[in-house]
Design a protein around this motif. Structure first.
Motif, PDB file in Angstrom:
ATOM      1  N   LEU A 108       0.851  -1.367   0.169  1.00  0.00           N
ATOM      2  CA  LEU A 108       0.118   0.306  -0.349  1.00  0.00           C
ATOM      3  C   LEU A 108       1.183   1.380   0.212  1.00  0.00           C
ATOM      4  CD1 LEU A 108      -2.545   1.525  -0.070  1.00  0.00           C
ATOM      5  CD2 LEU A 108      -2.887   1.010   2.810  1.00  0.00           C
ATOM      6  N   LEU A 128      -9.258   3.267   0.231  1.00  0.00           N
ATOM      7  CA  LEU A 128      -8.729   2.707   0.140  1.00  0.00           C
ATOM      8  C   LEU A 128      -9.924   2.138   0.085  1.00  0.00           C
ATOM      9  CD1 LEU A 128      -6.570   1.063   3.224  1.00  0.00           C
ATOM     10  CD2 LEU A 128      -5.996   2.561   0.767  1.00  0.00           C
ATOM     11  N   ASP A 131     -13.201  -0.975   1.402  1.00  0.00           N
ATOM     12  CA  ASP A 131     -13.822  -0.538   2.452  1.00  0.00           C
ATOM     13  C   ASP A 131     -14.678   0.601   2.399  1.00  0.00           C
ATOM     14  OD1 ASP A 131     -11.834  -2.165   4.955  1.00  0.00           O
ATOM     15  OD2 ASP A 131     -11.070  -0.636   4.307  1.00  0.00           O
ATOM     16  N   TYR A 168      -4.965  -5.771  10.529  1.00  0.00           N
ATOM     17  CA  TYR A 168      -5.135  -4.275  10.311  1.00  0.00           C
ATOM     18  C   TYR A 168      -3.656  -3.819  10.610  1.00  0.00           C
ATOM     19  CZ  TYR A 168     -10.679  -5.330  10.293  1.00  0.00           C
ATOM     20  OH  TYR A 168     -11.423  -5.571  10.305  1.00  0.00           O
ATOM     21  N   GLY A 169      -3.757  -2.249  10.924  1.00  0.00           N
ATOM     22  CA  GLY A 169      -2.751  -1.578  11.299  1.00  0.00           C
ATOM     23  C   GLY A 169      -3.758  -1.297  12.354  1.00  0.00           C
ATOM     24  N   GLU A 189       1.789  -1.837  11.955  1.00  0.00           N
ATOM     25  CA  GLU A 189       0.809  -1.902  10.859  1.00  0.00           C
ATOM     26  C   GLU A 189       0.177  -3.948  11.701  1.00  0.00           C
ATOM     27  OE1 GLU A 189      -0.945  -1.506   8.878  1.00  0.00           O
ATOM     28  OE2 GLU A 189      -1.223  -3.150   7.933  1.00  0.00           O
ATOM     29  N   LYS A 190      -0.474  -4.869  11.749  1.00  0.00           N
ATOM     30  CA  LYS A 190      -0.604  -6.194  12.082  1.00  0.00           C
ATOM     31  C   LYS A 190       0.087  -6.413  12.915  1.00  0.00           C
ATOM     32  CE  LYS A 190      -2.282  -6.405   7.247  1.00  0.00           C
ATOM     33  NZ  LYS A 190      -2.120  -5.256   6.140  1.00  0.00           N
ATOM     34  N   ILE A 202      -6.995   1.084  11.581  1.00  0.00           N
ATOM     35  CA  ILE A 202      -7.063   2.026  10.655  1.00  0.00           C
ATOM     36  C   ILE A 202      -8.069   1.555   9.664  1.00  0.00           C
ATOM     37  CG2 ILE A 202      -6.139   3.042   9.053  1.00  0.00           C
ATOM     38  CD1 ILE A 202      -3.281   2.917  10.787  1.00  0.00           C
ATOM     39  N   VAL A 203      -9.019   1.940   8.939  1.00  0.00           N
ATOM     40  CA  VAL A 203      -9.885   1.419   8.117  1.00  0.00           C
ATOM     41  C   VAL A 203      -9.455   2.809   6.971  1.00  0.00           C
ATOM     42  CG1 VAL A 203     -11.303   0.335   9.309  1.00  0.00           C
ATOM     43  CG2 VAL A 203     -12.246   2.847   9.173  1.00  0.00           C
ATOM     44  N   TYR A 206      -8.319   7.946   4.737  1.00  0.00           N
ATOM     45  CA  TYR A 206      -6.382   8.830   5.541  1.00  0.00           C
ATOM     46  C   TYR A 206      -6.700  11.022   5.035  1.00  0.00           C
ATOM     47  CZ  TYR A 206      -4.321   4.164   5.390  1.00  0.00           C
ATOM     48  OH  TYR A 206      -4.877   2.989   6.026  1.00  0.00           O
ATOM     49  N   GLN A 228       4.328  -0.815   3.817  1.00  0.00           N
ATOM     50  CA  GLN A 228       3.304  -0.612   4.661  1.00  0.00           C
ATOM     51  C   GLN A 228       3.300   1.378   4.934  1.00  0.00           C
ATOM     52  OE1 GLN A 228       0.924  -2.397   4.974  1.00  0.00           O
ATOM     53  NE2 GLN A 228       2.564  -4.519   5.871  1.00  0.00           N
ATOM     54  N   THR A 230       1.142   2.184   7.003  1.00  0.00           N
ATOM     55  CA  THR A 230       1.365   2.655   8.416  1.00  0.00           C
ATOM     56  C   THR A 230       2.482   3.022   8.856  1.00  0.00           C
ATOM     57  OG1 THR A 230      -0.349   1.113   8.527  1.00  0.00           O
ATOM     58  CG2 THR A 230       1.025   1.740  10.542  1.00  0.00           C
ATOM     59  N   ARG A 252     -19.142  -0.801   8.437  1.00  0.00           N
ATOM     60  CA  ARG A 252     -17.778  -0.645   7.475  1.00  0.00           C
ATOM     61  C   ARG A 252     -18.214  -1.833   6.498  1.00  0.00           C
ATOM     62  NH1 ARG A 252     -13.136  -3.242   8.750  1.00  0.00           N
ATOM     63  NH2 ARG A 252     -12.346  -3.304   6.870  1.00  0.00           N
TER      64      ARG A 252
END
Ligand code: G1P
Length: 309
Positions: A108, A128, A131, A168-169, A189-190, A202-203, A206, A228, A230, A252
Protein backbone atom coordinates in the motif's frame (compact mmCIF):
# COMPACT_ATOMS: atom_id res chain seq x y z
CA UNK A 1 -9.21 22.76 0.85
CA UNK A 2 -8.18 19.23 -0.06
CA UNK A 3 -8.79 18.78 -3.75
CA UNK A 4 -7.01 15.54 -4.64
CA UNK A 5 -7.51 11.94 -3.61
CA UNK A 6 -5.47 8.83 -4.23
CA UNK A 7 -7.37 5.57 -4.72
CA UNK A 8 -4.98 2.60 -4.71
CA UNK A 9 -6.71 0.07 -6.98
CA UNK A 10 -3.81 -2.05 -8.19
CA UNK A 11 -4.45 -5.08 -5.94
CA UNK A 12 -4.96 -8.52 -7.44
CA UNK A 13 -8.13 -9.26 -5.45
CA UNK A 14 -6.95 -12.72 -4.40
CA UNK A 15 -9.50 -12.90 -1.56
CA UNK A 16 -12.27 -12.81 -4.18
CA UNK A 17 -11.04 -15.33 -6.75
CA UNK A 18 -12.26 -16.59 -9.17
CA UNK A 19 -14.63 -13.58 -9.56
CA UNK A 20 -11.64 -11.24 -9.77
CA UNK A 21 -9.58 -13.25 -12.25
CA UNK A 22 -10.40 -10.83 -15.07
CA UNK A 23 -12.76 -8.35 -13.36
CA UNK A 24 -11.20 -5.79 -10.98
CA UNK A 25 -12.66 -6.18 -7.48
CA UNK A 26 -13.28 -2.42 -7.47
CA UNK A 27 -15.86 -2.98 -10.23
CA UNK A 28 -17.92 -5.59 -8.37
CA UNK A 29 -21.37 -4.07 -7.83
CA UNK A 30 -23.01 -3.02 -4.61
CA UNK A 31 -26.64 -3.16 -5.69
CA UNK A 32 -26.58 -1.05 -8.89
CA UNK A 33 -23.17 0.67 -8.86
CA UNK A 34 -19.59 -0.61 -8.89
CA UNK A 35 -17.92 -0.39 -5.49
CA UNK A 36 -15.39 2.23 -6.63
CA UNK A 37 -18.20 4.61 -7.59
CA UNK A 38 -19.26 4.78 -3.93
CA UNK A 39 -15.69 5.80 -3.07
CA UNK A 40 -15.65 8.55 -5.70
CA UNK A 41 -19.08 9.76 -4.57
CA UNK A 42 -17.84 9.98 -0.97
CA UNK A 43 -14.90 12.01 -2.28
CA UNK A 44 -17.13 14.39 -4.23
CA UNK A 45 -19.41 14.90 -1.21
CA UNK A 46 -16.24 15.77 0.73
CA UNK A 47 -15.24 18.48 -1.77
CA UNK A 48 -12.67 16.49 -3.80
CA UNK A 49 -12.50 17.09 -7.55
CA UNK A 50 -9.41 15.19 -8.70
CA UNK A 51 -9.02 11.44 -8.32
CA UNK A 52 -5.69 9.74 -8.88
CA UNK A 53 -6.40 6.06 -9.34
CA UNK A 54 -3.37 3.80 -8.93
CA UNK A 55 -3.98 0.80 -11.17
CA UNK A 56 -2.24 -2.23 -12.57
CA UNK A 57 -2.80 -4.80 -15.31
CA UNK A 58 -6.44 -5.81 -15.94
CA UNK A 59 -7.86 -2.58 -14.54
CA UNK A 60 -8.74 -0.62 -17.68
CA UNK A 61 -12.50 -1.07 -17.21
CA UNK A 62 -12.20 1.35 -14.27
CA UNK A 63 -11.07 4.00 -16.78
CA UNK A 64 -13.99 3.15 -19.08
CA UNK A 65 -16.45 3.50 -16.20
CA UNK A 66 -15.29 7.03 -15.35
CA UNK A 67 -15.46 8.19 -18.97
CA UNK A 68 -18.18 9.48 -21.27
CA UNK A 69 -19.94 6.90 -23.46
CA UNK A 70 -21.48 8.85 -26.39
CA UNK A 71 -23.07 5.82 -28.15
CA UNK A 72 -24.79 4.58 -25.01
CA UNK A 73 -25.96 8.08 -24.11
CA UNK A 74 -27.37 8.63 -27.66
CA UNK A 75 -29.10 5.24 -27.52
CA UNK A 76 -30.71 6.01 -24.13
CA UNK A 77 -31.89 9.40 -25.47
CA UNK A 78 -33.76 7.68 -28.32
CA UNK A 79 -35.48 5.44 -25.73
CA UNK A 80 -36.23 8.35 -23.33
CA UNK A 81 -34.16 6.60 -20.69
CA UNK A 82 -31.37 9.15 -20.22
CA UNK A 83 -32.03 9.24 -16.48
CA UNK A 84 -30.37 5.80 -16.17
CA UNK A 85 -27.00 7.48 -16.72
CA UNK A 86 -27.71 10.78 -14.93
CA UNK A 87 -25.66 10.05 -11.81
CA UNK A 88 -22.53 8.69 -13.47
CA UNK A 89 -22.59 11.24 -16.35
CA UNK A 90 -22.72 14.16 -13.90
CA UNK A 91 -19.92 12.62 -11.85
CA UNK A 92 -17.72 12.15 -14.93
CA UNK A 93 -18.33 15.71 -16.15
CA UNK A 94 -17.60 17.37 -12.81
CA UNK A 95 -14.49 15.42 -11.74
CA UNK A 96 -11.04 14.69 -13.14
CA UNK A 97 -9.51 11.25 -13.23
CA UNK A 98 -5.81 10.57 -13.52
CA UNK A 99 -4.46 7.04 -13.81
CA UNK A 100 -1.06 5.99 -12.55
CA UNK A 101 0.34 2.49 -12.95
CA UNK A 102 1.89 0.79 -9.93
CA UNK A 103 4.82 -0.94 -11.56
CA UNK A 104 5.33 -3.62 -8.91
CA UNK A 105 2.93 -4.94 -6.25
CA UNK A 106 5.11 -3.79 -3.35
CA UNK A 107 2.33 -2.86 -0.93
CA UNK A 108 0.00 0.00 0.00
CA UNK A 109 2.81 2.43 0.83
CA UNK A 110 4.32 1.83 -2.59
CA UNK A 111 0.93 2.30 -4.30
CA UNK A 112 0.47 5.69 -2.61
CA UNK A 113 4.06 6.65 -3.44
CA UNK A 114 3.35 5.88 -7.13
CA UNK A 115 1.03 8.94 -7.20
CA UNK A 116 3.73 11.27 -5.87
CA UNK A 117 4.36 13.07 -9.17
CA UNK A 118 0.75 14.13 -9.64
CA UNK A 119 0.05 15.34 -6.10
CA UNK A 120 2.50 18.18 -5.48
CA UNK A 121 2.98 20.03 -2.22
CA UNK A 122 -0.50 19.72 -0.75
CA UNK A 123 -2.38 17.54 1.72
CA UNK A 124 -4.02 14.59 0.02
CA UNK A 125 -6.92 12.27 0.80
CA UNK A 126 -6.42 8.51 0.46
CA UNK A 127 -9.31 6.07 0.03
CA UNK A 128 -8.87 2.29 0.19
CA UNK A 129 -11.58 1.00 -2.12
CA UNK A 130 -12.05 -2.26 -0.18
CA UNK A 131 -13.52 -0.25 2.70
CA UNK A 132 -17.01 0.99 1.98
CA UNK A 133 -18.50 3.09 4.77
CA UNK A 134 -22.22 3.79 4.84
CA UNK A 135 -23.45 6.53 7.12
CA UNK A 136 -25.10 9.95 7.22
CA UNK A 137 -22.00 12.16 6.89
CA UNK A 138 -19.20 11.13 4.51
CA UNK A 139 -16.24 9.90 6.59
CA UNK A 140 -13.72 11.74 4.40
CA UNK A 141 -15.53 15.05 4.99
CA UNK A 142 -15.04 14.52 8.74
CA UNK A 143 -11.35 13.69 8.29
CA UNK A 144 -10.79 16.78 6.14
CA UNK A 145 -12.46 19.03 8.70
CA UNK A 146 -10.17 17.68 11.45
CA UNK A 147 -7.07 17.99 9.23
CA UNK A 148 -7.86 21.65 8.47
CA UNK A 149 -8.74 22.54 12.06
CA UNK A 150 -5.79 20.82 13.71
CA UNK A 151 -3.30 21.17 10.82
CA UNK A 152 -2.51 17.49 11.07
CA UNK A 153 -2.63 14.08 9.41
CA UNK A 154 -5.78 12.08 10.11
CA UNK A 155 -6.61 8.37 9.91
CA UNK A 156 -10.05 6.80 10.26
CA UNK A 157 -10.34 4.06 12.89
CA UNK A 158 -12.89 1.66 14.29
CA UNK A 159 -12.85 -0.68 17.27
CA UNK A 160 -12.29 -4.32 16.36
CA UNK A 161 -12.26 -7.45 18.55
CA UNK A 162 -8.79 -8.02 20.05
CA UNK A 163 -8.40 -11.34 18.21
CA UNK A 164 -8.67 -9.45 14.88
CA UNK A 165 -6.02 -6.76 15.48
CA UNK A 166 -3.38 -8.66 13.50
CA UNK A 167 -5.37 -8.00 10.29
CA UNK A 168 -5.10 -4.20 10.60
CA UNK A 169 -2.93 -1.20 11.26
CA UNK A 170 -3.50 -0.39 14.96
CA UNK A 171 -3.06 2.97 16.69
CA UNK A 172 -1.88 3.77 20.20
CA UNK A 173 -3.61 6.79 21.78
CA UNK A 174 -1.73 9.79 23.20
CA UNK A 175 -4.83 11.77 24.17
CA UNK A 176 -8.59 11.42 23.73
CA UNK A 177 -10.41 14.70 22.98
CA UNK A 178 -13.96 13.40 22.56
CA UNK A 179 -15.62 9.98 22.16
CA UNK A 180 -14.53 9.91 18.51
CA UNK A 181 -11.34 11.98 18.33
CA UNK A 182 -7.86 10.92 19.43
CA UNK A 183 -4.32 12.14 19.09
CA UNK A 184 -2.15 9.25 17.97
CA UNK A 185 0.94 8.15 19.90
CA UNK A 186 2.04 5.32 17.61
CA UNK A 187 0.91 3.18 14.69
CA UNK A 188 1.73 -0.50 14.21
CA UNK A 189 0.89 -2.51 11.10
CA UNK A 190 -0.66 -5.92 11.76
CA UNK A 191 0.62 -6.42 15.33
CA UNK A 192 0.30 -9.63 17.30
CA UNK A 193 -2.60 -9.49 19.75
CA UNK A 194 -0.11 -9.39 22.64
CA UNK A 195 1.71 -6.39 21.12
CA UNK A 196 -1.21 -4.27 19.91
CA UNK A 197 -1.34 -0.83 21.59
CA UNK A 198 -5.19 -0.83 21.46
CA UNK A 199 -8.07 -2.33 19.50
CA UNK A 200 -8.52 0.82 17.37
CA UNK A 201 -7.92 -0.34 13.80
CA UNK A 202 -7.17 1.90 10.85
CA UNK A 203 -9.87 1.70 8.18
CA UNK A 204 -9.36 2.88 4.63
CA UNK A 205 -9.54 6.69 4.89
CA UNK A 206 -6.56 9.00 5.46
CA UNK A 207 -5.65 12.67 5.06
CA UNK A 208 -1.89 12.96 4.74
CA UNK A 209 0.64 15.74 4.55
CA UNK A 210 2.77 15.88 1.37
CA UNK A 211 5.77 14.93 3.52
CA UNK A 212 4.49 11.35 3.32
CA UNK A 213 6.08 11.08 -0.15
CA UNK A 214 9.56 11.97 1.10
CA UNK A 215 9.14 9.37 3.86
CA UNK A 216 7.93 6.77 1.35
CA UNK A 217 10.99 7.51 -0.83
CA UNK A 218 13.07 5.96 1.98
CA UNK A 219 10.61 3.36 3.21
CA UNK A 220 11.74 -0.23 3.79
CA UNK A 221 9.72 -3.42 3.62
CA UNK A 222 7.49 -3.94 6.66
CA UNK A 223 4.78 -6.42 7.72
CA UNK A 224 4.14 -9.12 5.11
CA UNK A 225 7.29 -8.09 3.20
CA UNK A 226 5.48 -5.01 1.81
CA UNK A 227 6.06 -1.25 1.94
CA UNK A 228 3.43 -0.23 4.47
CA UNK A 229 1.62 3.12 4.57
CA UNK A 230 1.17 2.67 8.33
CA UNK A 231 4.96 2.53 8.82
CA UNK A 232 5.37 5.73 6.78
CA UNK A 233 2.75 7.53 8.92
CA UNK A 234 4.62 6.33 12.03
CA UNK A 235 7.77 7.95 10.54
CA UNK A 236 5.81 11.19 9.99
CA UNK A 237 4.84 11.08 13.65
CA UNK A 238 8.46 10.57 14.74
CA UNK A 239 9.53 13.50 12.54
CA UNK A 240 7.27 15.76 14.62
CA UNK A 241 4.05 15.80 12.58
CA UNK A 242 0.73 15.52 14.41
CA UNK A 243 -1.49 12.53 13.63
CA UNK A 244 -5.12 12.37 14.75
CA UNK A 245 -7.55 9.47 14.54
CA UNK A 246 -11.29 9.77 13.98
CA UNK A 247 -13.58 6.91 15.01
CA UNK A 248 -15.95 6.40 12.10
CA UNK A 249 -19.70 6.75 12.49
CA UNK A 250 -21.68 4.35 10.37
CA UNK A 251 -21.13 0.87 9.08
CA UNK A 252 -17.93 -0.34 7.37
CA UNK A 253 -17.85 -3.23 4.92
CA UNK A 254 -14.73 -5.04 3.73
CA UNK A 255 -15.93 -5.64 0.19
CA UNK A 256 -12.70 -7.39 -0.78
CA UNK A 257 -14.31 -10.65 0.40
CA UNK A 258 -17.51 -12.36 -0.85
CA UNK A 259 -19.18 -12.17 2.58
CA UNK A 260 -18.32 -8.48 3.04
CA UNK A 261 -19.73 -7.64 -0.39
CA UNK A 262 -22.89 -9.63 0.34
CA UNK A 263 -23.43 -7.74 3.62
CA UNK A 264 -22.85 -4.39 1.87
CA UNK A 265 -25.38 -5.34 -0.82
CA UNK A 266 -28.01 -6.40 1.70
CA UNK A 267 -27.59 -3.33 3.88
CA UNK A 268 -27.60 -1.00 0.89
CA UNK A 269 -30.73 -2.63 -0.49
CA UNK A 270 -32.44 -2.39 2.91
CA UNK A 271 -31.73 1.38 2.97
CA UNK A 272 -32.91 1.90 -0.62
CA UNK A 273 -36.05 4.07 -0.67
CA UNK A 274 -37.62 2.16 -3.59
CA UNK A 275 -36.46 -1.41 -3.03
CA UNK A 276 -36.15 -1.79 0.76
CA UNK A 277 -39.72 -3.11 1.19
CA UNK A 278 -39.37 -5.89 -1.39
CA UNK A 279 -35.96 -6.96 -0.09
CA UNK A 280 -37.23 -7.07 3.50
CA UNK A 281 -40.21 -9.21 2.49
CA UNK A 282 -37.85 -11.54 0.63
CA UNK A 283 -35.56 -11.86 3.64
CA UNK A 284 -38.51 -12.54 5.97
CA UNK A 285 -39.59 -15.31 3.59
CA UNK A 286 -36.08 -16.79 3.71
CA UNK A 287 -36.23 -16.72 7.47
CA UNK A 288 -39.46 -18.78 7.47
CA UNK A 289 -37.96 -21.23 5.00
CA UNK A 290 -34.90 -21.55 7.21
CA UNK A 291 -37.05 -22.31 10.26
CA UNK A 292 -38.95 -24.95 8.28
CA UNK A 293 -35.66 -26.48 7.14
CA UNK A 294 -34.36 -26.50 10.69
CA UNK A 295 -37.56 -28.21 11.79
CA UNK A 296 -37.10 -30.86 9.11
CA UNK A 297 -33.48 -31.28 10.10
CA UNK A 298 -34.44 -31.86 13.72
CA UNK A 299 -37.12 -34.31 12.65
CA UNK A 300 -34.57 -36.27 10.70
CA UNK A 301 -32.23 -36.00 13.67
CA UNK A 302 -29.48 -34.50 11.54
CA UNK A 303 -27.59 -31.26 12.10
CA UNK A 304 -29.52 -28.35 10.55
CA UNK A 305 -26.44 -27.25 8.60
CA UNK A 306 -26.45 -30.46 6.55
CA UNK A 307 -29.93 -29.80 5.22
CA UNK A 308 -29.57 -26.05 4.74
CA UNK A 309 -26.52 -26.59 2.56
C1 G1P B 1 -4.60 -2.00 4.83
C2 G1P B 1 -3.71 -1.18 5.76
C3 G1P B 1 -4.11 -1.41 7.21
C4 G1P B 1 -5.58 -1.09 7.40
C5 G1P B 1 -6.44 -1.90 6.40
C6 G1P B 1 -7.89 -1.43 6.47
O1 G1P B 1 -4.34 -3.37 5.06
O2 G1P B 1 -2.36 -1.55 5.55
O3 G1P B 1 -3.34 -0.59 8.05
O4 G1P B 1 -5.94 -1.38 8.73
O5 G1P B 1 -5.97 -1.72 5.07
O6 G1P B 1 -8.69 -2.11 5.58
P1 G1P B 1 -4.74 -4.52 4.01
O7 G1P B 1 -6.20 -4.78 4.23
O8 G1P B 1 -4.46 -3.99 2.65
O9 G1P B 1 -3.90 -5.69 4.37
Amino acid sequence: MIMKAIIPAGGLGTRFLPATKSLPKEMLPIFDKPAIQYIVEEGIKSGIKNFVVVTGRNKSVIEDHFDIHPELEAFLRTKNKSELMDGISKLVTNSNFIYVRQREPLGLGHAVWSAKHVIGNEHVAVFLPDDIIMGKTPTMAQLIQIALQEKCNVVAVQEVPMDEVSRYGIIGVRKQFSPNLFQVKELVEKPLMSEAPSNLAIVGRYVLSPKIFAVLDQQHLGAGGEIQLTDAIQELLLSGEKVFAYKIQGERYDIGTPLGLLKANLDYALRHPRHAGVVLEYLKGLDKEFVVMQGKAEALNKPAKTLVL
